[in-house]
Design an enzyme around this catalytic site. Structure first.
Site, PDB file in Angstrom:
ATOM      1  N   TYR A   1     -22.632   9.784  24.003  1.00 56.71           N
ATOM      2  CA  TYR A   1     -22.839  10.655  24.912  1.00 56.71           C
ATOM      3  C   TYR A   1     -21.700  11.640  25.378  1.00 56.71           C
ATOM      4  O   TYR A   1     -21.943  12.656  25.645  1.00 56.71           O
ATOM      5  CB  TYR A   1     -23.610   9.860  26.423  1.00 56.71           C
ATOM      6  CG  TYR A   1     -23.525  10.588  27.565  1.00 56.71           C
ATOM      7  CD1 TYR A   1     -24.750  11.514  27.803  1.00 56.71           C
ATOM      8  CD2 TYR A   1     -22.716  10.553  28.746  1.00 56.71           C
ATOM      9  CE1 TYR A   1     -24.918  12.184  28.873  1.00 56.71           C
ATOM     10  CE2 TYR A   1     -22.754  11.450  29.749  1.00 56.71           C
ATOM     11  CZ  TYR A   1     -23.917  12.193  29.855  1.00 56.71           C
ATOM     12  OH  TYR A   1     -24.111  12.735  31.028  1.00 56.71           O
TER      13      TYR A   1
ATOM     14  N   LYS B   1     -21.432  15.594  25.111  1.00 62.19           N
ATOM     15  CA  LYS B   1     -20.920  16.386  26.392  1.00 62.19           C
ATOM     16  C   LYS B   1     -19.790  17.382  26.230  1.00 62.19           C
ATOM     17  O   LYS B   1     -19.475  18.499  26.642  1.00 62.19           O
ATOM     18  CB  LYS B   1     -20.790  15.663  27.656  1.00 62.19           C
ATOM     19  CG  LYS B   1     -22.164  15.126  28.313  1.00 62.19           C
ATOM     20  CD  LYS B   1     -22.796  16.471  28.809  1.00 62.19           C
ATOM     21  CE  LYS B   1     -24.127  16.308  29.171  1.00 62.19           C
ATOM     22  NZ  LYS B   1     -24.933  17.045  29.786  1.00 62.19           N
TER      23      LYS B   1
ATOM     24  N   THR C   1     -28.172  11.204  40.641  1.00 60.17           N
ATOM     25  CA  THR C   1     -29.702  11.582  39.648  1.00 60.17           C
ATOM     26  C   THR C   1     -30.174  10.320  38.939  1.00 60.17           C
ATOM     27  O   THR C   1     -29.657   9.307  39.183  1.00 60.17           O
ATOM     28  CB  THR C   1     -29.491  12.518  38.727  1.00 60.17           C
ATOM     29  OG1 THR C   1     -28.575  12.163  37.822  1.00 60.17           O
ATOM     30  CG2 THR C   1     -28.466  13.669  39.276  1.00 60.17           C
TER      31      THR C   1
END
Length: 309
Positions: free
Chosen positions: A174, A178, A211
């Site tokens: 991940y 990014k 989120t």
């Protein structure tokens, strides 16, 4: 700086595409762009969620010019189909927000293109989408907003393991994607300046926002899921997390080639301002090598000259 959605300039007459807009940061970004008068295309992978997001925006903003289109960033064929369909209907694109993403699934997953899920969804699909929409962005002298993350600070571009075939670490993969998003944003601006594309690439990160990204990726039973459920005070509300993206997408003061995020402790939350640059994000040699590798993997080519409007 003290900046809020009240500071968004009128976006009347502008066209915007927001990926991953069925919930979370993407939804808030699309909502506020629509509220400011832009015509917004929300995209996502789930038609039911897309219809619900669109209904909520139209209820919140009567008369909103908004629509939904399916776009799965984990399929290069889907990216091409979406871009071709958009170009058939429009002659320009003012704002492209590359927001969609998945975070740290516990086991390595492979897309229909044979690529690691996070790499293609978070980064390569957006790289391809930007390339295919570049003529429309150039015609509008538009803005591209790549979404990075605090995880980019821990990222490293491992050319020997881009697809995590040799070894898979959920968070390392991940973080690599990014960092790749951020490096793409900077390299896109350098190439726009050199080749006369006329676009502005302005990156942003949301700090730590509440989120569903963690639950949908790492899972509710993970350490991140535990923090999401029980340590909510560590996370800033989603509307606040969307502010750096909205600033990058709309404010005249946002600098081409810039990077914006929260200004609180460790940039976890707070007012919008210039974000700190991860050391690896400004490595020009790695950026160029990543760009070349990405063109090969995505089957796209960015032009090396200005494009006619």
């Amino acid at each position: 700086m003290s900046w809020s959605t009240k500071d968004i300039p009128s976006q009347a007459g502008k066209l915007a595409v927001v990926t991953g807009a069925t919930g979370g940061l993407g939804y808030e970004t699309a909502l506020e762009l629509a509220r400011a008068g832009a015509e917004v295309v929300l995209t996502g992978r789930n038609r039911a969620k897309g219809a619900d997001a669109l209904e909520r925006i139209k209820a919140e903003v009567p008369g909103a010019r908004a629509s939904y289109e399916n776009l799965d960033l984990s399929g290069l064929g889907d990216v091409k189909a979406f871009a071709d369909a958009y170009a058939a209907r429009h002659r320009a694109l003012d704002i492209l927000v590359n927001n969609a993403g998945v975070m740290a699934p516990p086991a390595r997953e492979v897309t229909r293109d044979g690529l690691e899920l996070q790499f293609e969804t978070n980064y390569l699909g957006h790289f391809a989408l930007t390339a295919r929409l570049l003529p429309l962005l150039s015609a509008a002298r538009g803005r591209v907003v790549p979404l990075a993350s605090l995880a980019a600070r821990r990222g490293r571009i491992d050319f020997d393991n881009l697809q995590a075939e040799r070894s898979y670490s959920p968070l390392a993969s991940y973080s690599q994607t990014k960092l790749a998003c951020l490096m793409f944003g900077f390299e896109l601006q350098r190439r726009s300046d050199a080749n006369g594309w006329g676009i502005a690439s302005i990156a942003a990160h949301p700090g730590v926002s509440h989120t569903n990204l963690i639950n949908n990726g790492m899972g509710a039973s993970s350490a991140g899921g535990f923090a999401w459920r029980h340590l909510g005070f560590l996370f800033q509300p989603v509307p606040q997390g969307a502010l750096p993206t909205l600033f990058a997408a709309t404010d005249p003061a946002a600098k081409p080639g810039g990077y914006y995020g929260p200004q609180g402790v460790f940039e976890l939350r707070g007012e919008v301002g210039e974000a700190s640059l991860p050391r690896r994000s400004v490595d020009l040699a790695v950026s160029r090598r990543l760009w070349d590798a990405s063109e090969e993997l995505a089957g796209v080519r960015f032009p090396e000259r200005a494009m006619a409007a």
